[in-house]
Write a protein that holds these residues in place. Structure first.
Motif, PDB file in Angstrom:
ATOM      1  N   HIS A 111     -26.164  66.654   9.856  1.00 49.42           N
ATOM      2  CA  HIS A 111     -26.329  66.594  11.176  1.00 49.42           C
ATOM      3  C   HIS A 111     -27.837  66.850  11.571  1.00 49.42           C
ATOM      4  CE1 HIS A 111     -26.024  67.164  15.553  1.00 49.42           C
ATOM      5  NE2 HIS A 111     -24.943  66.219  15.418  1.00 49.42           N
ATOM      6  N   GLU A 113     -29.102  68.518  13.885  1.00 45.32           N
ATOM      7  CA  GLU A 113     -29.216  69.942  14.576  1.00 45.32           C
ATOM      8  C   GLU A 113     -28.918  71.053  13.485  1.00 45.32           C
ATOM      9  OE1 GLU A 113     -26.991  70.133  18.248  1.00 45.32           O
ATOM     10  OE2 GLU A 113     -28.468  68.210  19.171  1.00 45.32           O
ATOM     11  N   ASP A 115     -29.227  73.812  10.813  1.00 46.70           N
ATOM     12  CA  ASP A 115     -30.249  74.628  10.433  1.00 46.70           C
ATOM     13  C   ASP A 115     -31.042  74.420   9.087  1.00 46.70           C
ATOM     14  OD1 ASP A 115     -29.779  76.434  12.700  1.00 46.70           O
ATOM     15  OD2 ASP A 115     -28.090  77.321  11.603  1.00 46.70           O
TER      16      ASP A 115
END
Length: 188
Positions: A111, A113, A115
């Motif tokens: 994904h 987003e 980290d």
């Protein structure tokens, strides 16, 4: 589970077998070695059977890296503040990348987003989390990923992390290092 057998020339006129069992393929090469190393078959021909398996189970073997750390990697580890850790990507498209783990939770996945973002189909969108706690150090938790999360070659749902451990997320292999300030003092 059904098997599909395909006998066809795969390389320079040789007759090889390609067998599909579920999502796994096995290739048997009948003439890849010299006659001296070959076996004698019923038809009197000398051939050697060299079988390789490709697919889910075969690519997940644990082969530890023997490569030493570079000076830059050693410097990055030495500069870690207390309470932090570092992930070094050892193989995959991002080999050589370094990720600082200095937050309570670090997400790993496909994904955008996440980290730690690994843009590869072998990585689930929300693949794993690395959690830092004061009393237990760091631990990794698989987030029900399709291909699993591996620590030192073993598939885990949750595992404590120690200095030098190897992680596998999809096709990416990483090494985990804690701050030298957090390592126990060597006893003499």
């Amino acid at each position: 589970m059904s098997a599909v057998l395909v006998a066809q020339p795969l390389a320079r006129g040789s007759l090889d077998q390609l067998v599909w069992i579920g999502r796994r393929a096995t290739v048997t090469d009948f003439d890849s070695r010299s006659p001296r190393d070959a076996a004698i078959h019923r038809d009197g021909e000398q051939r050697h059977d060299a079988t390789q398996t490709f697919g889910h189970d075969s690519d997940l073997s644990f082969v530890p890296f023997g490569a030493e750390l570079t000076e830059v990697e050693q410097s990055a580890i030495a500069a870690l503040p207390s309470g932090a850790a570092l992930l070094l990507v050892r193989s995959g498209a991002l080999a050589g990348a370094r990720y600082l783990l200095d937050t309570p939770v670090t997400t790993i996945g496909r994904h955008p987003e996440a980290d730690i973002f690994f843009d590869d189909v072998t990585v689930s969108r929300r693949h794993a989390e690395i959690i830092r706690s004061n009393e237990n150090g760091f631990e990794i938790t698989d987030q029900r990923s399709l291909n699993g999360t591996y620590v030192n070659g073993e598939r885990v749902d949750r595992s404590a992390l120690a200095n030098g451990y190897e992680l596998r997320v999809g096709k990416f292999r990483l090494n985990f290092f804690v701050s030298p300030a957090d390592l126990p003092a060597a006893t003499e």
